[in-house]
Design a protein around this motif. Structure first.
Motif, PDB file in Angstrom:
ATOM      1  N   THR A  86       0.826  -1.205   0.000  1.00 29.95           N
ATOM      2  CA  THR A  86       0.000   0.000   0.000  1.00 29.95           C
ATOM      3  C   THR A  86       0.864   1.260   0.000  1.00 29.95           C
ATOM      4  OG1 THR A  86      -1.763  -1.158   1.189  1.00 29.95           O
ATOM      5  CG2 THR A  86      -1.813   1.246   1.220  1.00 29.95           C
ATOM      6  N   ALA A  87       1.936   1.258   0.799  1.00 31.29           N
ATOM      7  CA  ALA A  87       2.828   2.419   0.846  1.00 31.29           C
ATOM      8  C   ALA A  87       3.473   2.677  -0.508  1.00 31.29           C
ATOM      9  CB  ALA A  87       3.902   2.210   1.916  1.00 31.29           C
ATOM     10  N   LEU A  88       3.895   1.609  -1.181  1.00 32.19           N
ATOM     11  CA  LEU A  88       4.530   1.764  -2.490  1.00 32.19           C
ATOM     12  C   LEU A  88       3.541   2.289  -3.529  1.00 32.19           C
ATOM     13  CD1 LEU A  88       6.676  -1.492  -2.542  1.00 32.19           C
ATOM     14  CD2 LEU A  88       7.569   0.843  -2.665  1.00 32.19           C
ATOM     15  N   LEU A  89       2.347   1.696  -3.567  1.00 41.85           N
ATOM     16  CA  LEU A  89       1.358   2.099  -4.573  1.00 41.85           C
ATOM     17  C   LEU A  89       0.812   3.495  -4.291  1.00 41.85           C
ATOM     18  CD1 LEU A  89      -0.558  -1.263  -5.082  1.00 41.85           C
ATOM     19  CD2 LEU A  89       1.259  -0.278  -6.484  1.00 41.85           C
ATOM     20  N   ASP A  90       0.675   3.867  -3.022  1.00 37.65           N
ATOM     21  CA  ASP A  90       0.226   5.219  -2.691  1.00 37.65           C
ATOM     22  C   ASP A  90       1.269   6.262  -3.093  1.00 37.65           C
ATOM     23  OD1 ASP A  90      -2.105   4.243  -1.680  1.00 37.65           O
ATOM     24  OD2 ASP A  90      -1.553   4.452   0.439  1.00 37.65           O
TER      25      ASP A  90
END
Length: 256
Positions: free
Chosen positions: A159-163
């Protein structure tokens, strides 16, 4: 074209947040001075190089580089990675001899450019994002996130990477067989709407190709397989199932 000599060069390649990676370079020399190079990952030590050369040289000396089928089945060329490196060196010499790229002997050029995939490193979502930013700035937009096998932790990192990057990176997930079937199914349900290029080797060793195929039936995220693929028979077995369409093939596992 007859093999006259063989030389080994062991190179230690540093990795981010990891132990060094040893790569063996193999140089074959022909009776008329032509050379061919191959490379593979082996666990040899530096003090093993010369004894192994003395052991292998008499086996290869006097053989033709065109007798590839015979060479790759020599019991003395173990492990498979060494066999692959020798096979690569033979093809390199053949290409040099005929002054053509080796792809011309295998059906022609498949693509003009090959994307290089960067493997991220870190111990937290913040560290993985920082690693991804560094690679992205260097032009590596195809990236692989190694998973821990802990669904909550893995989802936070994803989630952190895609956000952070939205659609600016092509993200692959490498589970390295750390999930069992039920946990993986639940894990995938949280990722269905996310932009994931593929999930590599999601299931542990207790699950085989059949279970991976069954898992693919229940998710839209592409499943890719690497572990356990060490022969053309394995590839045929997977393709017969029809729904696993992505394989990560390591020639070193095949031995040629």
């Amino acid at each position: 074209m007859i093999i006259n000599d063989i030389e080994f060069y062991l190179v230690e390649i540093p990795r981010q947040a990891d132990i060094g990676f040893r790569s063996l370079f193999v140089r074959l020399l022909s009776h008329n001075g032509l050379e061919g190079w191959g490379e593979a990952a082996v666990s040899w030590r530096q003090d093993e190089i010369e004894p192994r050369r003395k052991q292998i040289l008499p086996i290869l000396s006097g053989r033709s580089i065109f007798d590839l089928e015979e060479l790759i089945h020599l019991e003395e060329l173990q492990p498979k990675a060494l066999r692959f490196a020798v096979d690569m060196a033979c093809w390199d010499m053949i290409g040099r001899l005929f002054k053509h790229p080796v792809c011309h002997f295998h059906g022609g050029e498949y693509r003009h450019h090959i994307p290089i995939i960067a493997r991220l490193s870190g111990n937290s979502p913040e560290e993985y994002v920082r690693s991804a930013q560094e690679f992205s700035h260097l032009g590596y937009h195809w990236q692989t996130l190694p998973l821990s096998g802990n669904p909550d932790s893995d989802i936070k990192c994803i989630t952190a990477l895609l956000d952070t990057f939205a659609n600016r990176i092509d993200l692959r997930l490498d589970a390295s067989g750390k999930y069992d079937y039920s946990d993986c199914l639940s894990f995938l349900s949280h990722l269905e709407k996310k932009n994931i290029a593929m999930l590599i080797d999601p299931l542990n060793e207790e699950n085989g190709f059949y279970e991976a195929s069954a898992l693919q039936e229940q998710t839209e995220i592409p499943i890719a397989l690497r572990r356990g693929i060490c022969s053309a028979g394995n590839v045929l077995e997977i393709t017969k199932r029809g729904n696993i369409r992505r394989l990560v093939l390591d020639p070193q596992e095949f031995g040629s």
